[in-house]
Design a protein around this motif. Sequence first.
Motif, PDB file in Angstrom:
ATOM      1  N   ASN B  52       0.817  -1.201   0.000  1.00 13.39           N
ATOM      2  CA  ASN B  52       0.000   0.000   0.000  1.00 13.39           C
ATOM      3  C   ASN B  52       0.861   1.265   0.000  1.00 13.39           C
ATOM      4  O   ASN B  52       0.572   2.226  -0.700  1.00 13.39           O
ATOM      5  CB  ASN B  52      -0.903   0.024   1.235  1.00 13.39           C
ATOM      6  CG  ASN B  52      -2.008  -1.008   1.140  1.00 13.39           C
ATOM      7  OD1 ASN B  52      -2.436  -1.369   0.039  1.00 13.39           O
ATOM      8  ND2 ASN B  52      -2.460  -1.491   2.287  1.00 13.39           N
ATOM      9  N   ARG B  55       2.424   1.812  -3.281  1.00 10.69           N
ATOM     10  CA  ARG B  55       1.452   2.277  -4.279  1.00 10.69           C
ATOM     11  C   ARG B  55       1.067   3.737  -4.094  1.00 10.69           C
ATOM     12  O   ARG B  55       0.779   4.428  -5.064  1.00 10.69           O
ATOM     13  CB  ARG B  55       0.204   1.385  -4.256  1.00 10.69           C
ATOM     14  CG  ARG B  55       0.414   0.137  -5.098  1.00 10.69           C
ATOM     15  CD  ARG B  55      -0.871  -0.565  -5.419  1.00 10.69           C
ATOM     16  NE  ARG B  55      -1.913   0.321  -5.951  1.00 10.69           N
ATOM     17  CZ  ARG B  55      -3.167  -0.063  -6.107  1.00 10.69           C
ATOM     18  NH1 ARG B  55      -3.526  -1.291  -5.753  1.00 10.69           N
ATOM     19  NH2 ARG B  55      -4.062   0.746  -6.605  1.00 10.69           N
ATOM     20  N   GLU B 230      -8.491   6.825  -5.702  1.00 12.35           N
ATOM     21  CA  GLU B 230      -8.382   5.447  -5.258  1.00 12.35           C
ATOM     22  C   GLU B 230      -9.615   4.914  -4.547  1.00 12.35           C
ATOM     23  O   GLU B 230      -9.703   3.750  -4.235  1.00 12.35           O
ATOM     24  CB  GLU B 230      -7.182   5.310  -4.305  1.00 12.35           C
ATOM     25  CG  GLU B 230      -5.842   5.426  -4.986  1.00 12.35           C
ATOM     26  CD  GLU B 230      -5.447   4.154  -5.721  1.00 12.35           C
ATOM     27  OE1 GLU B 230      -5.811   3.068  -5.246  1.00 12.35           O
ATOM     28  OE2 GLU B 230      -4.805   4.257  -6.765  1.00 12.35           O
ATOM     29  N   GLU B 234      -9.139   0.886  -3.505  1.00 13.12           N
ATOM     30  CA  GLU B 234      -8.114   0.517  -2.537  1.00 13.12           C
ATOM     31  C   GLU B 234      -8.076   1.423  -1.312  1.00 13.12           C
ATOM     32  O   GLU B 234      -7.337   2.395  -1.273  1.00 13.12           O
ATOM     33  CB  GLU B 234      -6.740   0.530  -3.230  1.00 13.12           C
ATOM     34  CG  GLU B 234      -6.571  -0.554  -4.277  1.00 13.12           C
ATOM     35  CD  GLU B 234      -6.551  -1.964  -3.688  1.00 13.12           C
ATOM     36  OE1 GLU B 234      -6.391  -2.102  -2.461  1.00 13.12           O
ATOM     37  OE2 GLU B 234      -6.705  -2.915  -4.460  1.00 13.12           O
ATOM     38  N   VAL B 237      -4.555   1.726   0.376  1.00 17.49           N
ATOM     39  CA  VAL B 237      -3.633   2.712  -0.183  1.00 17.49           C
ATOM     40  C   VAL B 237      -3.954   4.103   0.371  1.00 17.49           C
ATOM     41  O   VAL B 237      -3.063   4.862   0.767  1.00 17.49           O
ATOM     42  CB  VAL B 237      -3.722   2.709  -1.726  1.00 17.49           C
ATOM     43  CG1 VAL B 237      -2.794   3.755  -2.313  1.00 17.49           C
ATOM     44  CG2 VAL B 237      -3.396   1.331  -2.269  1.00 17.49           C
TER      45      VAL B 237
END
Lengths: 303, 270
Positions: B52, B55, B230, B234, B237
Amino acid sequence: MQKYRVEKKSTLWRESKNVRVAMLYLLPSIVLFSIFLFYPMLRTIYLSFFLTDAQGTAALFVGLENYIYILQSSQFQKSMMSTFLFVLYTVPTGVILALFLAVLANEKMKVIGLFRTLFSSTLGMSVAASSVIWLFLFHPTVGILNSFLGLFGINSIPWLLDPTWALISIAITTVWMNTGFSFLILLGGLQNIDRHLYESARIDGAGYFYRLFRITLPMLSPTMFFIITITFINSFQSFGQVDILTRGGPAESTNLIVYSIYQDAFINYQFGTASAQAVILFAIVFLLTLIQFKFGEKKVHYQ
Amino acid sequence: MKIFTASFRYFLLIASSFVLFFPIVYAFLVSFMTGPEVLSRSLIPSQLFIENYERVFRTVPLLQYITNSFVVSTAVMIGQLIVCSMAAFVFAFIPFKGRNVIFILFVSTLMIPWEAAMIPNFLTVQSFGWLNSYLSLTVPFFALAFGTFLLRQHFKTIPHELYEAAQVEGLNRFQFFYKVVIPYSKTSLVTLGIYGFLTTWNMYLWPLLVTTNDSKRTVQIGLKQLQTVEVATEWGVVMAGVVIVIIPTLLLLFIGQKQLQKGLTEGAIK
C-alpha cells in the motif's frame, strides 16, 4: 508603563524617536494585515453590492440586491438552517465531551501523561486526514461503524446517504477533530485553579461532586466561556469535512455557509452573492468574538 | 472504597482513550491490509502488507507534496516568529502615543474570519501572479495577532531591571531585543513555532484554492486527490497516505504537548 524623560533640549525629532522605532518593528505586521485582512474585508463588503464578471471584477452596482436575492433564495435559507443545526449539534457535545475528559485527566495518577497525550492527539490531525478516516468509517459497505452497531443489534445507519444523518455524521467528525484542542485548553484551565481551595474544602469534608460543582466549574468558567466561543466560531467556519465527506449533499443538507460561499465564488463564479454571504459570516463571527471580549474579560477579572 | 474509585477512573480513562484514539489506530491497521481484507471489514491485518505504501507513492507524487508542505510550514513558522516577535516587542517595551490604538487594530483582526476575506485574497494573489507558488501559501500568514499576544504576554514578564542593565551595558534597543528578549523567551517562541507549523501543515481550504498543479500542492490536497482517485478500489492505499500525512504532526504534538499546553493556556486565558 514607563515614561522617558527626554533631556531639556529635546526636539520634535528626538521626541518622536520611539514612534519611529516602533513603526519599524510594527511595519511587517501592519503591511500584511492591511493587504491580507483589512483590504480584503473592505473589498468583500464592496463586492457584495455588485454583480461581477467571471474574473471577479465589479461590473454592475446592484445595491442590496445580492442580499435580498440570497435571503430569499431557498438554497441560502437551507444553508443557514443546516449551519445552525450543525452548530447546535457540535458546540454542546464538543464542550461537554472535552470537559469530561479534562476533569478525568486532571487527577494525579500513574501514566496520566499517556492519557493526556491520547486525548489531545486530534490536535495533530488535519481536517483532510480526519475526514478521509471518517469517510471510511461511515462507508456503507466497508465501514466498520455499522458492523460495530450490529453487535448491539442496531440496524445499519445510512450515515452519509440520508440528509439528516449526513449532517450528524459531519458533526461527529467535527466534534472528534475539535476535542484535542478543547481538552488541552480546559485541562490547562483546571490546572490553574488554586490547590488550596481543594485542600480547605477537603478539611471541611466536602465530597467529590460538591468540589466539582462548587469549586472546579465556577473557577473554570472563564476558560469554559473561551472554549464555547472558539467552538462556536470554528463550527461556523467548517469546510474541509464537508468538502471531503459529502460535498454539500445529499439534497444540500450539509451545504454549510463556508462551503456555500466556496461554491458560489469558485465554482459558479458568482462573486457578488458569495461576497454577500461572506459578509454575513463575518458579522456572525465578529459578534461572537465581541461577546467573548466583553464577557470573557470581565470574568477573568472576577477571578 | 479508594481502590474502587481509582479503578473506576482508570476504566473511564481507558474507555475514552479507546473511543477517541480508535480512528487513528484503525487507519494505521487498515494501511497494512490487502483489498479483500478491507472489504471483509477485518479489524487486524493478517500480515504487514506494505505494498500500500509503495502504491501511494506511485499513484500521486506524494514526495513532492511532502516537500511542499515542509517548505511551506517551515517558512510560515519562521515568518511568524520574526514578524510576531517584532510586533510583540513594541507592545511590551516601546511606549509611544497611539500604541493602544494600534493594539486595538491588532485585536480587531481576530474578529475577521479568514474565510470571509478569501475571495479578494484569491484575486489579490492571482493579480500578483502568486498562484501555484510558495508565496501565496506563506506570506499571507506571517502576521498573526494570536502569536503577537502570546509573545507579548511573555515579554512582559521580563524584569524591567534587565532592560535598564542592558542600557547601562551600552546595548541599543535592537541588541536588547535579539540578545536578551529572544533568548529569554525561548519557551513561548517554541510554543508559537509548534502551533504555527501544525496549523500550516493542516491547512486545507486556502491551498485548495491557490494550487492547481502538483508542483506546489500540499499533502492535504494530495490526500483529497488520492481519495478521489483510489476510493472505490483501494482503501488500504488511501489509509497509507493518511498515515504518512499525520505522522509528522502527531510526532510534533507528542513531543511538544506539555509545552504547547502551557503556552496555549497562557495565550488563551490570561
